[in-house]
Design an enzyme around this catalytic site. Structure first.
Site, PDB file in Angstrom:
ATOM      1  N   SER A 103      -3.055  13.842  -0.899  1.00 33.09           N
ATOM      2  CA  SER A 103      -1.819  13.190  -0.501  1.00 33.09           C
ATOM      3  C   SER A 103      -1.331  13.653   0.879  1.00 33.09           C
ATOM      4  O   SER A 103      -1.994  13.455   1.882  1.00 33.09           O
ATOM      5  CB  SER A 103      -0.760  13.437  -1.581  1.00 33.09           C
ATOM      6  OG  SER A 103       0.381  12.663  -1.371  1.00 33.09           O
ATOM      7  N   ASP A 242       2.005   8.458   4.128  1.00 36.70           N
ATOM      8  CA  ASP A 242       1.330   9.751   4.039  1.00 36.70           C
ATOM      9  C   ASP A 242      -0.176   9.524   3.894  1.00 36.70           C
ATOM     10  O   ASP A 242      -0.656   8.392   3.973  1.00 36.70           O
ATOM     11  CB  ASP A 242       1.895  10.602   2.894  1.00 36.70           C
ATOM     12  CG  ASP A 242       1.513  10.079   1.523  1.00 36.70           C
ATOM     13  OD1 ASP A 242       1.222   8.871   1.401  1.00 36.70           O
ATOM     14  OD2 ASP A 242       1.510  10.863   0.562  1.00 36.70           O
ATOM     15  N   ASP A 244      -2.425   9.398   1.580  1.00 39.95           N
ATOM     16  CA  ASP A 244      -3.019   8.453   0.640  1.00 39.95           C
ATOM     17  C   ASP A 244      -2.153   7.220   0.443  1.00 39.95           C
ATOM     18  O   ASP A 244      -2.430   6.392  -0.428  1.00 39.95           O
ATOM     19  CB  ASP A 244      -3.320   9.125  -0.705  1.00 39.95           C
ATOM     20  CG  ASP A 244      -2.074   9.537  -1.469  1.00 39.95           C
ATOM     21  OD1 ASP A 244      -1.018   9.738  -0.822  1.00 39.95           O
ATOM     22  OD2 ASP A 244      -2.149   9.681  -2.697  1.00 39.95           O
ATOM     23  N   ASP A 246       0.808   6.576  -0.716  1.00 43.41           N
ATOM     24  CA  ASP A 246       1.701   6.308  -1.845  1.00 43.41           C
ATOM     25  C   ASP A 246       3.136   6.742  -1.540  1.00 43.41           C
ATOM     26  O   ASP A 246       4.019   6.576  -2.380  1.00 43.41           O
ATOM     27  CB  ASP A 246       1.197   6.956  -3.138  1.00 43.41           C
ATOM     28  CG  ASP A 246       1.160   8.480  -3.094  1.00 43.41           C
ATOM     29  OD1 ASP A 246       1.407   9.063  -2.015  1.00 43.41           O
ATOM     30  OD2 ASP A 246       0.869   9.096  -4.136  1.00 43.41           O
TER      31      ASP A 246
END
Length: 447
Positions: A103, A242, A244, A246
């Site tokens: 992440s 960010d 990834d 999400d």
């Protein structure tokens, strides 16, 4: 059973160190494969996505080996956002989805997240069962039942087309100049393409991943880069994702930032007006600002709080039948569209508000006055328990009594990093600083 591997968002750690080793990824693949092949049939499939970290290649190969060894057929998606894995798991009728990502963490970290066949992240109970399987002997499939693996070339295109369908029909982004910061991460191809195809003039930032620059001075945890781009290019709005994709932060035309709380407030108010906010309830975590709670209360809406972690937000939303939730950190969960936080889809909903109202971003990003909030982190060595020290507990109790009726204190261990997070809110900023400072000092001495 105590959780040993899984934190608040899958398994995470420093790449090539326990638990983020090829050996552990192999075992997790075997355990997950066995967990999802209980009936012994050979028709099971799993999709695997990843972000742009160098270590993703290693973990992807190890997971593939573990999964195919139990008879799972593996479909490799390549670099795609985490929410794309949730979407494609369900869309492609897979039994399991896996996302390889840490992440917002630096490139030297990585993680493994699992999604069930419904596209939602696994429950605590399912993760505990997988942990138990990791610690035991996992029987391999018979030679004739070993799984196959293949690349899926159109995975990104499937997600791009779906993302565009979530933008309101009849609206376009023509004439809107948008900075999109992809954090050199998983959305570096998808996000600019979606915005451009919807009509925007796109200023891409953080779209040159090299394996080690993910989240490096860019993305939702470093919004300065996007802010500078917005001002320099005279953009109408900035969207900062960010690693990834999400999470999201929104920036107005002046480079000012709206966090997840402000974005959720905007969406909740709009959806309530349209009769779309189920149960007149927004779900957020204990970290969300008191100002958000007051904003909702003034409109006859309700705030349901959960533990930190978008997975817990989603679980509460599913239990209550609610369709909007998220975190201050930028996870915005809209279950009408996605099974997990989706920064791009949240950004599209914000852009739809600009297109619908004709208002500038600066008129939309500040929905309420935040109660002064302070968050400080204290790093500690794995295995240590500084919060259990008597002196630390005494300091915490004394400051809780001091701030009672004026604010609140929240202290917790991070589920993704070896950090103690000390957060407090109080209208009296001098008291706020003293309270946080005393608790942080006590924790540091214990560390």
């Amino acid at each position: 059973m105590t959780r040993k591997l899984f934190g608040t968002d899958g398994v995470r750690g420093r790449a090539n160190s326990y638990p983020m080793t090829a050996d552990m990824a192999l075992k997790l693949g075997q355990a997950a494969g066995r967990f999802f092949r209980r009936d012994g049939s050979t028709a099971h499939r799993v999709v695997i996505g990843k972000d742009t970290r160098l270590s993703g290649y290693m973990l992807e190969n190890a997971l593939t080996a573990g999964l195919t060894s139990t008879g799972m057929n593996v479909l490799l998606l390549g670099p795609v956002p985490t929410p794309a894995v949730g979407f494609l798991t369900r869309s492609m009728r897979a039994d399991l989805g896996v996302m390889i990502s840490a992440s917002h963490n630096p490139h030297h970290d990585n993680g493994i997240k699992f999604f069930g066949p419904d596209g939602f992240k696994l429950s605590d109970e399912a993760e505990l069962e997988i942990e138990a399987l990791v610690e035991g002997d996992i029987p391999p499939a018979q030679p004739q039942n070993i799984g196959r693996a293949k690349r899926i070339d159109d995975a990104l295109g499937r997600y791009v087309e779906y993302a565009k369908t979530t933008f309101p029909a009849g609206l376009r982004l023509d004439g809107l100049k948008v900075v999109i910061d992809c954090a050199n991460g998983a959305a570096y191809k998808a996000a600019p393409l979606v915005l451009w195809e919807l009509g925007a003039e796109v200023i891409p930032v953080g779209v040159a991943p090299n394996g080690t620059n993910i989240n490096e001075k860019c993305g939702s945890t470093y919004t300065q880069t996007a802010a500078e781009a917005v001002v320099a290019h005279g953009a109408h709005v900035g969207i900062s994702l960010d690693g990834d994709a999400d999470r999201v932060m929104i920036l107005d035309e002046n480079g000012r930032v709206a966090d997840g709380d402000q974005i959720m407030a905007l969406f909740a108010a709009r959806w309530a007006e349209e009769g779309r906010l189920r149960g007149d309830t927004l779900v957020a975590t204990v970290m969300s600002n008191l100002g958000l709670e007051k904003f909702l209360d003034a409109r006859g809406l309700r705030l349901e709080r959960t533990n930190v972690g978008d997975r817990y937000v989603v679980e509460a939303m599913r239990r209550g039948g609610w369709n909007l939730g998220g975190e201050q950190s930028g996870h915005i969960v809209m279950t009408d569209y996605a099974t997990t936080g989706d920064g791009l889809l949240a950004g599209l909903q914000f852009l739809a508000e600009i297109a619908r109202t004709g208002l500038p971003a600066s008129a939309l990003i500040q929905q309420f006055a935040s109660v002064p909030q302070m968050l400080k982190n204290v790093r500690f060595e794995a295995g240590k328990t500084p919060l259990e020290a008597e002196r630390v507990q005494a300091v915490i109790k004394a400051n809780e009594a001091r701030i009672a009726g004026k604010g609140r204190i929240l202290i917790r261990k991070s589920g993704t990093e070896p950090l103690i997070r000390v957060m407090a809110e109080c209208e009296d900023e001098a008291m706020l600083a003293e309270v946080v400072g005393e608790i942080v000092g006590a924790v540091e001495r214990a560390v």
